[in-house]
Design an enzyme around this catalytic site. Structure first.
Site, PDB file in Angstrom:
ATOM      1  N   ASN A  57       0.869  -1.179   0.000  1.00 18.62           N
ATOM      2  CA  ASN A  57       0.000   0.000   0.000  1.00 18.62           C
ATOM      3  C   ASN A  57       0.905   1.227   0.000  1.00 18.62           C
ATOM      4  O   ASN A  57       1.475   1.581   1.025  1.00 18.62           O
ATOM      5  CB  ASN A  57      -0.897  -0.026   1.247  1.00 18.62           C
ATOM      6  CG  ASN A  57      -1.727   1.240   1.384  1.00 18.62           C
ATOM      7  OD1 ASN A  57      -1.785   2.064   0.473  1.00 18.62           O
ATOM      8  ND2 ASN A  57      -2.365   1.396   2.535  1.00 18.62           N
ATOM      9  N   TRP A  58       1.007   1.849  -1.169  1.00 20.41           N
ATOM     10  CA  TRP A  58       1.917   2.999  -1.285  1.00 20.41           C
ATOM     11  C   TRP A  58       1.327   4.285  -0.730  1.00 20.41           C
ATOM     12  O   TRP A  58       2.003   5.304  -0.686  1.00 20.41           O
ATOM     13  CB  TRP A  58       2.313   3.186  -2.759  1.00 20.41           C
ATOM     14  CG  TRP A  58       3.336   2.212  -3.244  1.00 20.41           C
ATOM     15  CD1 TRP A  58       3.920   1.189  -2.536  1.00 20.41           C
ATOM     16  CD2 TRP A  58       3.932   2.162  -4.551  1.00 20.41           C
ATOM     17  NE1 TRP A  58       4.832   0.522  -3.317  1.00 20.41           N
ATOM     18  CE2 TRP A  58       4.854   1.104  -4.557  1.00 20.41           C
ATOM     19  CE3 TRP A  58       3.763   2.916  -5.716  1.00 20.41           C
ATOM     20  CZ2 TRP A  58       5.615   0.772  -5.690  1.00 20.41           C
ATOM     21  CZ3 TRP A  58       4.512   2.590  -6.847  1.00 20.41           C
ATOM     22  CH2 TRP A  58       5.435   1.535  -6.827  1.00 20.41           C
ATOM     23  N   LYS A  59       0.042   4.261  -0.369  1.00 24.51           N
ATOM     24  CA  LYS A  59      -0.609   5.449   0.201  1.00 24.51           C
ATOM     25  C   LYS A  59      -0.374   6.658  -0.715  1.00 24.51           C
ATOM     26  O   LYS A  59      -0.367   6.502  -1.931  1.00 24.51           O
ATOM     27  CB  LYS A  59      -0.117   5.681   1.636  1.00 24.51           C
ATOM     28  CG  LYS A  59      -0.256   4.405   2.481  1.00 24.51           C
ATOM     29  CD  LYS A  59      -0.065   4.630   3.945  1.00 24.51           C
ATOM     30  CE  LYS A  59      -0.256   3.305   4.682  1.00 24.51           C
ATOM     31  NZ  LYS A  59      -0.196   3.427   6.122  1.00 24.51           N
TER      32      LYS A  59
ATOM     33  N   SER B 201       3.098  -1.683  10.470  1.00 22.98           N
ATOM     34  CA  SER B 201       4.542  -1.650  10.718  1.00 22.98           C
ATOM     35  C   SER B 201       5.239  -2.971  10.381  1.00 22.98           C
ATOM     36  O   SER B 201       6.177  -3.385  11.064  1.00 22.98           O
ATOM     37  CB  SER B 201       4.836  -1.236  12.165  1.00 22.98           C
ATOM     38  OG  SER B 201       4.352   0.077  12.411  1.00 22.98           O
TER      39      SER B 201
ATOM     40  N   GLY C  76       2.006   2.584  10.746  1.00 22.71           N
ATOM     41  CA  GLY C  76       2.917   3.708  10.586  1.00 22.71           C
ATOM     42  C   GLY C  76       3.602   4.144  11.863  1.00 22.71           C
ATOM     43  O   GLY C  76       4.222   5.202  11.913  1.00 22.71           O
TER      44      GLY C  76
ATOM     45  N   GLU D  65      -7.106   4.685   7.486  1.00 23.89           N
ATOM     46  CA  GLU D  65      -6.851   6.107   7.203  1.00 23.89           C
ATOM     47  C   GLU D  65      -8.045   6.734   6.496  1.00 23.89           C
ATOM     48  O   GLU D  65      -8.314   7.926   6.652  1.00 23.89           O
ATOM     49  CB  GLU D  65      -5.552   6.243   6.389  1.00 23.89           C
ATOM     50  CG  GLU D  65      -4.341   5.988   7.289  1.00 23.89           C
ATOM     51  CD  GLU D  65      -3.098   5.517   6.576  1.00 23.89           C
ATOM     52  OE1 GLU D  65      -3.044   5.551   5.325  1.00 23.89           O
ATOM     53  OE2 GLU D  65      -2.151   5.103   7.280  1.00 23.89           O
TER      54      GLU D  65
ATOM     55  N   GLY E 264       2.759  -1.017   4.376  1.00 21.65           N
ATOM     56  CA  GLY E 264       2.714   0.395   4.026  1.00 21.65           C
ATOM     57  C   GLY E 264       4.100   0.973   3.826  1.00 21.65           C
ATOM     58  O   GLY E 264       4.699   0.837   2.759  1.00 21.65           O
ATOM     59  N   GLY E 265       4.632   1.598   4.862  1.00 12.32           N
ATOM     60  CA  GLY E 265       5.913   2.306   4.753  1.00 12.32           C
ATOM     61  C   GLY E 265       7.020   1.477   4.115  1.00 12.32           C
ATOM     62  O   GLY E 265       7.741   1.957   3.225  1.00 12.32           O
TER      63      GLY E 265
ATOM     64  N   GLU F 120      -5.589  -4.908  10.572  1.00  9.31           N
ATOM     65  CA  GLU F 120      -4.625  -3.830  10.790  1.00  9.31           C
ATOM     66  C   GLU F 120      -4.995  -3.043  12.050  1.00  9.31           C
ATOM     67  O   GLU F 120      -5.821  -2.124  11.994  1.00  9.31           O
ATOM     68  CB  GLU F 120      -4.620  -2.871   9.602  1.00  9.31           C
ATOM     69  CG  GLU F 120      -4.212  -3.512   8.294  1.00  9.31           C
ATOM     70  CD  GLU F 120      -3.639  -2.483   7.321  1.00  9.31           C
ATOM     71  OE1 GLU F 120      -2.514  -2.696   6.862  1.00  9.31           O
ATOM     72  OE2 GLU F 120      -4.305  -1.479   7.054  1.00  9.31           O
TER      73      GLU F 120
ATOM     74  N   HIS G  83      -9.696   1.029   4.477  1.00  8.87           N
ATOM     75  CA  HIS G  83      -8.451   1.298   5.204  1.00  8.87           C
ATOM     76  C   HIS G  83      -8.718   2.275   6.351  1.00  8.87           C
ATOM     77  O   HIS G  83      -9.509   3.204   6.207  1.00  8.87           O
ATOM     78  CB  HIS G  83      -7.394   1.867   4.250  1.00  8.87           C
ATOM     79  CG  HIS G  83      -6.032   1.875   4.879  1.00  8.87           C
ATOM     80  ND1 HIS G  83      -5.645   2.866   5.753  1.00  8.87           N
ATOM     81  CD2 HIS G  83      -5.000   1.000   4.796  1.00  8.87           C
ATOM     82  CE1 HIS G  83      -4.409   2.588   6.171  1.00  8.87           C
ATOM     83  NE2 HIS G  83      -4.001   1.473   5.613  1.00  8.87           N
TER      84      HIS G  83
END
Ligand code: PGA
Length: 270
Positions: free
Chosen positions: A9-11, A221, A181, A96, A242-243, A175, A94
């Site tokens: 997930n590159w957000k 994470s 994150g 976010e 993600g990150g 999640e 998600h």
């Protein structure tokens, strides 16, 4: 046997100018001799560039969101039919988006319906807040999310909708919001417990076969350093990253570890 899935997930990172090269690098660095399903979910505007870069590879392209209506006066939104040819997967729900766009379980269920209708493989996200975990409500919260999403998906009757969901190749991502994150990941054991809660909640709606067959990913994470803790749990079938998914070294390590699990689970290394 459930597939092992690693989804990136590159957000809100990358541009159409640089996304293709990053995707191609990750695809090359994550080639493993085992059945690991790889998916990259870039921003909407990068879908075409990433799709072109991944042509001829086994890496699939996913969107990060989809609207719950097919067309209409929804400025700035993207519907499922618009993603045809650009994405074969889509993330829905998600945390976010729940946080920033006020998405509810009911809305996520409707998005899930649109994704399935359009033949997109959904990655459905659920997970509790920190205060909910600390007050012992994590299981009830996630159970409620699954029930709310599936109720909206099936309009409370799980007739044909159930068969559609079975065939959609849907995946659940557990999640915990406090782990996203933050560098503070859940334990493998906690993630496995929550995967069991998710499967029981799906079964409780009557979707018993789906409950057993659906892959449950962990997200929050995830790194090359900790992915092994999650994949060591038979209840966990992969990760939503993600990150670390923007870093080819990290993705190489994560998918390499997933390859060991996929080989073992498919009867290879035992
Ligand atoms: P993270 O994000 O790996 O950066 O914690 C995971 C996600 O939001 O899917």
């Amino acid at each position: 046997m459930r597939p092992v899935v690693i989804a990136a997930n590159w957000k809100m990172h990358t541009t159409p100018a640089d996304a293709g090269e990053l995707a191609a690098t990750i695809a090359a660095r994550t080639r493993v001799d085992a059945p690991v399903t790889r998916v990259i979910c870039p921003p909407y505007v990068c879908l075409a560039a990433v799709g072109a870069a991944l042509a001829g590879t086994a890496v699939a392209v996913g969107a990060q969101n989809v609207h719950h209506e097919l067309t209409g006066a929804y400025t700035g939104e993207i519907s499922a039919p618009m993603l045809a040819g650009l994405a074969s997967w889509v993330i829905v729900g998600h945390s976010e988006r729940r946080r920033d766009a006020g998405e509810t379980d009911e809305l996520v269920g409707r998005k899930l319906r649109r994704a399935v209708e359009a033949g997109l493989r959904p990655i459905v996200c659920v997970g509790e807040q920190l205060v909910e975990r600390e007050t012992g409500q994590a299981e009830a919260v996630v159970r409620g999310q699954i029930h709310g999403i599936l109720t909206a998906f099936g309009d409370a009757t799980f007739g044909d909708a159930a068969a559609d969901l079975d065939e959609s190749g849907a995946v659940i991502a557990y999640e915990p919001v406090w782990a996203i994150g933050t560098g503070r990941n859940a334990t493998g054991a906690d993630a496995a417990t929550m995967a069991g809660v998710i499967r029981a909640a799906i079964a409780a709606t009557g979707l018993v076969d789906l409950a057993a067959a659906i892959p449950v990913l962990y997200g929050g994470s995830v790194t090359a350093g900790n992915i092994g803790e999650f994949l060591a749990e038979p209840a966990i079938d992969g990760a939503l990253v993600g990150g670390a998914s923007l870093k080819p070294d990290e993705m190489a390590g994560i998918v390499a570890r997933a390859g060991l699990t996929a080989a073992a689970r498919s009867g290879g290394a035992g």
